[in-house]
Design an enzyme around this catalytic site. Sequence first.
Site, PDB file in Angstrom:
ATOM      1  N   CYS A   1      17.966  16.160  38.412  1.00 28.56           N
ATOM      2  CA  CYS A   1      16.728  15.570  38.930  1.00 28.56           C
ATOM      3  C   CYS A   1      16.504  14.235  38.217  1.00 28.56           C
ATOM      4  CB  CYS A   1      15.581  16.545  38.688  1.00 28.56           C
ATOM      5  SG  CYS A   1      14.011  15.980  39.328  1.00 28.56           S
TER       6      CYS A   1
ATOM      7  N   GLU B   1     -29.303   2.247  18.940  1.00 26.47           N
ATOM      8  CA  GLU B   1     -27.927   2.434  18.475  1.00 26.47           C
ATOM      9  C   GLU B   1     -27.034   2.898  19.608  1.00 26.47           C
ATOM     10  OE1 GLU B   1     -28.209   5.267  15.264  1.00 26.47           O
ATOM     11  OE2 GLU B   1     -29.923   4.199  14.428  1.00 26.47           O
TER      12      GLU B   1
ATOM     13  N   LYS C   1     -29.020   7.879  28.632  1.00 26.12           N
ATOM     14  CA  LYS C   1     -27.624   8.068  29.057  1.00 26.12           C
ATOM     15  C   LYS C   1     -27.273   7.065  30.156  1.00 26.12           C
ATOM     16  CE  LYS C   1     -25.727  11.916  28.603  1.00 26.12           C
ATOM     17  NZ  LYS C   1     -24.883  12.766  27.800  1.00 26.12           N
TER      18      LYS C   1
ATOM     19  N   TYR D   1     -24.567   7.803  11.229  1.00 28.45           N
ATOM     20  CA  TYR D   1     -25.821   7.225  11.717  1.00 28.45           C
ATOM     21  C   TYR D   1     -27.074   7.911  11.176  1.00 28.45           C
ATOM     22  CZ  TYR D   1     -24.462  10.869  15.083  1.00 28.45           C
ATOM     23  OH  TYR D   1     -24.015  12.023  15.662  1.00 28.45           O
TER      24      TYR D   1
ATOM     25  N   CYS E   1      14.183  15.974  43.996  1.00 32.67           N
ATOM     26  CA  CYS E   1      15.538  16.512  44.166  1.00 32.67           C
ATOM     27  C   CYS E   1      15.599  17.728  45.081  1.00 32.67           C
ATOM     28  CB  CYS E   1      16.142  16.852  42.803  1.00 32.67           C
ATOM     29  SG  CYS E   1      15.439  18.337  42.084  1.00 32.67           S
TER      30      CYS E   1
ATOM     31  N   ASP F   1     -19.486   8.812  21.896  1.00 30.10           N
ATOM     32  CA  ASP F   1     -19.103   9.989  22.665  1.00 30.10           C
ATOM     33  C   ASP F   1     -17.964  10.718  21.958  1.00 30.10           C
ATOM     34  OD1 ASP F   1     -19.106  11.811  24.655  1.00 30.10           O
ATOM     35  OD2 ASP F   1     -18.183  10.539  26.164  1.00 30.10           O
TER      36      ASP F   1
ATOM     37  N   PHE G   1       0.837  -1.194   0.000  1.00 23.74           N
ATOM     38  CA  PHE G   1       0.000   0.000   0.000  1.00 23.74           C
ATOM     39  C   PHE G   1       0.881   1.256   0.000  1.00 23.74           C
ATOM     40  CE2 PHE G   1      -2.437   3.406   1.924  1.00 23.74           C
ATOM     41  CZ  PHE G   1      -3.676   3.266   1.341  1.00 23.74           C
TER      42      PHE G   1
ATOM     43  N   CYS H   1      10.029  21.494  37.851  1.00 26.28           N
ATOM     44  CA  CYS H   1      11.297  21.425  38.571  1.00 26.28           C
ATOM     45  C   CYS H   1      12.372  21.901  37.592  1.00 26.28           C
ATOM     46  CB  CYS H   1      11.592  19.997  39.018  1.00 26.28           C
ATOM     47  SG  CYS H   1      13.303  19.818  39.551  1.00 26.28           S
TER      48      CYS H   1
ATOM     49  N   LYS I   1     -24.610   5.403  21.441  1.00 22.84           N
ATOM     50  CA  LYS I   1     -24.443   6.858  21.424  1.00 22.84           C
ATOM     51  C   LYS I   1     -22.950   7.150  21.559  1.00 22.84           C
ATOM     52  CE  LYS I   1     -26.308  11.105  23.384  1.00 22.84           C
ATOM     53  NZ  LYS I   1     -25.064  11.828  23.343  1.00 22.84           N
TER      54      LYS I   1
ATOM     55  N   CYS J   1      10.815  20.439  44.613  1.00 20.95           N
ATOM     56  CA  CYS J   1      10.684  19.188  43.873  1.00 20.95           C
ATOM     57  C   CYS J   1      10.687  18.011  44.854  1.00 20.95           C
ATOM     58  CB  CYS J   1      11.822  19.059  42.868  1.00 20.95           C
ATOM     59  SG  CYS J   1      11.838  17.450  42.061  1.00 20.95           S
TER      60      CYS J   1
HETATM   61  S1  IVH Z   1     -28.881  10.799  15.941  1.00 25.22           S
HETATM   62  C1  IVH Z   1     -31.437  14.702  15.386  1.00 25.22           C
HETATM   63  N1  IVH Z   1     -27.391   8.799  16.625  1.00 25.22           N
HETATM   64  O1  IVH Z   1     -25.508  12.680  20.267  1.00 25.22           O
HETATM   65  C2  IVH Z   1     -30.611  13.746  16.112  1.00 25.22           C
HETATM   66  N2  IVH Z   1     -26.813  10.942  17.472  1.00 25.22           N
HETATM   67  O2  IVH Z   1     -26.897  14.314  22.237  1.00 25.22           O
HETATM   68  C3  IVH Z   1     -29.577  13.185  15.263  1.00 25.22           C
HETATM   69  N3  IVH Z   1     -24.768  10.961  18.831  1.00 25.22           N
HETATM   70  O3  IVH Z   1     -25.662  15.642  18.404  1.00 25.22           O
HETATM   71  C4  IVH Z   1     -28.595  12.489  16.050  1.00 25.22           C
HETATM   72  N4  IVH Z   1     -24.328   8.825  18.658  1.00 25.22           N
HETATM   73  O4  IVH Z   1     -23.646  14.104  18.017  1.00 25.22           O
HETATM   74  C5  IVH Z   1     -27.593  10.118  16.747  1.00 25.22           C
HETATM   75  N5  IVH Z   1     -26.136   6.909  17.103  1.00 25.22           N
HETATM   76  C6  IVH Z   1     -26.331   8.220  17.210  1.00 25.22           C
HETATM   77  C7  IVH Z   1     -25.467   9.054  17.958  1.00 25.22           C
HETATM   78  C8  IVH Z   1     -25.750  10.412  18.076  1.00 25.22           C
HETATM   79  C9  IVH Z   1     -23.933   9.975  19.144  1.00 25.22           C
HETATM   80  C10 IVH Z   1     -24.611  12.363  19.256  1.00 25.22           C
HETATM   81  C11 IVH Z   1     -24.847  13.386  18.172  1.00 25.22           C
HETATM   82  C12 IVH Z   1     -25.902  14.304  18.706  1.00 25.22           C
HETATM   83  C13 IVH Z   1     -25.795  14.050  20.170  1.00 25.22           C
HETATM   84  C14 IVH Z   1     -27.088  14.398  20.876  1.00 25.22           C
END
Ligand code: IVH
Length: 669
Positions: A431, A115, A313, A226, A410, A119, A39, A425, A117, A407
């Site tokens: 040190c 789905e 959450k 998503y 040292c 972070d 690659f 330090c 969520k 420190c």
């Molecule tokens: S759907 C209109 N799906 O969570 C809503 N959001 O707290 C469209 N996020 O701003 C979002 N995983 O950045 C959706 N599987 C998921 C997600 C997701 C993370 C985030 C997204 C959104 C925030 C809302």
Amino acid sequence: MESTQVSEKERIIYLREFLHEQNHKYYVLNSPVISDMEFDQLMHELQALEAAHPEMADVNSPTQRVGSDVNASFSQVRHNRPMLSLGNTYSRQEVADFYNRVCSDAGRSLDISCELKFDGTSISLIYEDGQLVRAATRGDGVVGDDVTRNVRTIPTVPLRLKGDYPQTLEMRGEILMPIAGFEELNKQRADIGEPAFANPRNAAAGSLKLQNSSLAAERPLMCMLYYVLTDERDFQTHYESLEAAKEWGFVISPNYKICHSLEEIYAFIDEWDVKRHDLPYDIDGIVLKVNDLAVREELGLTAKSPRWAVAYKFKAEQAHSRLLEVTFQVGRTGVVTPVANMEPVQLAGTVVKRASLHNLGIIRDLDLHVDDTVVIEKGGEIIPKIVGVDVEKRIDGARPVEFPSVCPVCGATLVRIEGEAAYYCPNYNGCAPQIVGRLTHFVERGAMDIEQLGDEKIELLFRHGLLKDIADFYTLTAEELLSLPGFQLKSANKAIEAIAESKKQPFERVLFAIGIRYVGATVAKRLASAFKNIDNLIAAPVEQLKAAQDIGEVIAQSVRTFFDKEENIQLINRLRDAGLQMSMKEQVLASDSLSGKQFVVSGVFDAISRDDLKALLASHGGKVVNSISGKTDYVVAGANMGPAKLEKAQKLGVSIIGYDDLLKMIETE
Ligand code: IVH
């Protein structure tokens, strides 16, 4: 001649196609069919061909994933449809309320897409005719930042779509930094004295806002999509749209499920509340979405969030423990970091007994006292942190935690650098953790890469007086190693061989390995290519250092301070005498048509990135400098050339040429 031109162009087209396909197999499908080496070779071939055929430049070429160096301040873009957020729920009851409401509004039982969520930080990707044309952050939901240049460098974001895609398409998703990459990044940052990111989410968001996309390209980012938005398909369900998006080349998480009842939804939530700890990235909950798109239309939106979706959450898992003591660690650059040592406690699958407190500000905010009962939390994040103190349980006369003035290793008086939270330090040469830190940094992968000597062995060599500074590596003998516990004849010989082999590491690696504060691997590369050898660098005043690409005041000052010390010059001389590479290897020129001419590049170019343009000039013998002077022959000007540069060029009578003029010069000379 004509026929080789044609075949080179055909080869470019073929390679682009092929490498796009391999990228998809590697990053999206997780099943590469060619080796990394093959690659890389093909990528280099394509880079060389593109440099030779600038007229074929394409911002969506696979080579553009390496980014470019234009310092863009982000322009704002208005989203076609607002980027809403989600209502949050925290209990089964609230999940049931959502489910019952949407079913009752629809007048029937509904399928719900459950789905993860993710972070990270949300992103909108716009594709036209199958090409990525824009990537924007959420911003305030109506207007976001145009971060296209940085997003282009993320391997899991397709630059061109596959299959039967809509002509106009918006995809929404999340940019994530996997935990392992996040930890490695923070380690690298600590190594060069830069502050750590608090969590992968901040690191991902910060990476998208980097001014320099070649730095963004080095950040370990990934993208999960998503949400599909297009008027050109009549999808009945969200599920259908996600499955189609997979065919177009997007990464859709395999961990979503269409649930048919509240029980199935609960089961999905419970399953992932446990399994989330095994994922390579952070999630902070589950998103529940009505699957039927017609029902979504009917349910509509509120000002802030859709009525057809909600987030559940996860509770941040918490535990209580007793603070035994706060210890203070000294790093390679002398930064002192407070660490809380607690009675061991079980939290989210692991035993926690230590947590970083980062800096004095955090100790003050928490008003920490020794013996305090502290509240430790692990959210979506893997790294535990102290989020509070149970003040009621504080015993009378408890001693507040104090930051030392000297420190802890040292005894030198600590100093605080203006504008920074950290204490240092200053005892650079006396040190122990700083010296050992520099020694271990020197041998690291990415630096001199002397694998045979791990942290423990280096500590041992230091304690026995065999290593006092990095130049001592090159006078070590196998006999000396054999005199220490832990070395056998074979391992001692191997270590000595590896040290000798490290002398071949290129100049930029040596520059990184020396361990100048703020000089990470990328900065070292920039300095090496701007100054060519160590003597030029040692002689460079701050202003000249700042003229190099990506080098600002702080780095320039740090480099200057380092080389102003006689002891460091002696160290460099010992490394030079040992045979380390102290200059860049000569390049083979494509032609010498620009030799003896000095160029300044200004503005941005549609057809070529600035990095590639500079490489093109250099490959034909031209000298590229950053600021215009009486010695400059040409300014190669693109769009948005700064007015100050223009005025200076005119005043000094320097010719201003365009990219096309340059190509003609290369061809005719
Ligand atoms: S759907 C209109 N799906 O969570 C809503 N959001 O707290 C469209 N996020 O701003 C979002 N995983 O950045 C959706 N599987 C998921 C997600 C997701 C993370 C985030 C997204 C959104 C925030 C809302």
